[in-house]
Design a protein around this motif. Structure first.
Motif: not given
Length: 333
Positions: A139-140, A156-158, A170-176, A198-199
């Motif tokens: 989902d994106g 979280p998101a990529v 490309v980054r993995h993020v956890e916060t705003a 995040v999958v």
């Protein structure tokens, strides 16, 4: 068209000696990787073909063997060749640009054509196509600015540029705050940014090769092991990633991955060789992206996968040239 899913040792097609223009470099972030692919391909073809070296500099200028060329001269040189092999990853190469040049020059071209290259380079469009043919995707959504992304964080998101390769941006993020920084950085590489869920799953690659005899060969699957949250550019090229091929898969998962890879490649209309990257989840394969001109050094993922199927690096490159010649002859006859 027939498809070999058994991964038994295979033999390569042959094509008479011909003149092949190998283009490397490129005016994009994958310039150095493309130079390495082009050098490896030239070395593999040199014993059996007449190879013409062409290089696109970071500023878009062209040269051949260290001699500067105008664009018109470069096109003229391509037109003297039988085949164009665009070993240019990313924009202005993998995205169908060089395939269009070959079409206009009436020269056979290795790899996917204009349409498949352009769509395959666009991660968002690729996933729309995949979803339409029943292959699961994360989902994106696509955003064009930091404010738009942060208005609906979904963490979280990529975060990744829509049209960029080698995991640049490309980054993995956890916060705003991390989301804002990641989107801003990705916008330096593209005007659209994909923000995805995040999958959780194993990272598995499958390669699909169109052969000159009309068959399609699906490689043994390769699993990527790495320590980071995402397989980013640093991890991809610093030597810390671990490739396992063939990946340890149960038959049902192996078949599901092969079927999903073929389904996506067929829907996009890819030719030559394409690498299809998945997350293997408890619910089955989830598409990550498609590479229509994957890394092509002897130690890159695709050659390593086909080596496990019994196809040497030289044979793989020879297959690509042979298939391009066969396809071009059929189209122009």
């Amino acid at each position: 068209m027939t498809t070999d899913l058994q991964h038994d040792p295979v033999t390569s097609s042959s094509v008479p000696r011909c003149r092949v223009a190998v283009v490397g470099g490129g005016a994009n972030a994958e310039h150095d990787v493309s130079l390495a692919s082009a050098a490896a391909v030239r070395a593999a073809l040199a014993p059996t073909h007449d190879v013409v070296e062409l290089t696109v500099a970071r500023d878009g200028s062209w040269s051949s063997g260290g001699r500067a060329l105008t664009f018109a001269q470069a096109v003229g040189l391509v037109a003297t060749c039988d085949v164009l092999l665009p070993a240019v990853h990313g924009l202005h190469g993998e995205d169908g640009t060089l395939a269009a040049l070959a079409d206009l020059a009436d020269v056979a071209c290795v790899g996917s054509g204009v349409r498949a290259g352009a769509v395959g380079m666009d991660k968002w469009l690729t996933k729309l196509v995949a979803a339409a043919v029943g292959v699961a995707v994360a989902d994106g959504r696509v955003v064009r600015g930091v404010a738009e992304a942060c208005a609906d964080p979904r963490l979280p998101a990529v975060v990744k540029p829509v049209s960029s390769g080698s995991s640049h941006g490309v980054r993995h993020v956890e916060t705003a705050a991390e989301l804002a920084d990641a989107v801003a950085a990705a916008l330096e590489l593209d005007d659209r940014v994909l923000v995805e869920e995040v999958v959780a799953g194993r990272e598995i690659d499958v390669a699909v090769l169109r052969r000159a005899d009309g068959t399609t060969l699906v490689s043994p699957a390769l699993e990527i092991g790495h320590a980071g949250a995402v397989f980013d550019t640093a991890t991809k090229y610093d030597g810390s990633a671990r490739f396992v091929v063939p990946a340890a898969l149960d038959p049902a998962d192996a078949d599901a991955l092969a079927h999903a890879a073929l389904t996506v490649v067929d829907a996009l209309g890819c030719d030559g060789v394409a690498r299809v990257d998945f997350f293997l989840t408890v619910r089955g394969p989830v598409l990550n992206e498609v590479n229509t001109m994957p890394g092509m050094t002897a130690h890159s993922q695709v050659p390593v996968m086909f080596a496990a199927a019994g196809l040497t690096y030289g044979e793989l490159v020879g297959e690509l040239v042979a298939q391009a010649c066969t396809r071009h002859a059929a189209r122009t006859s």
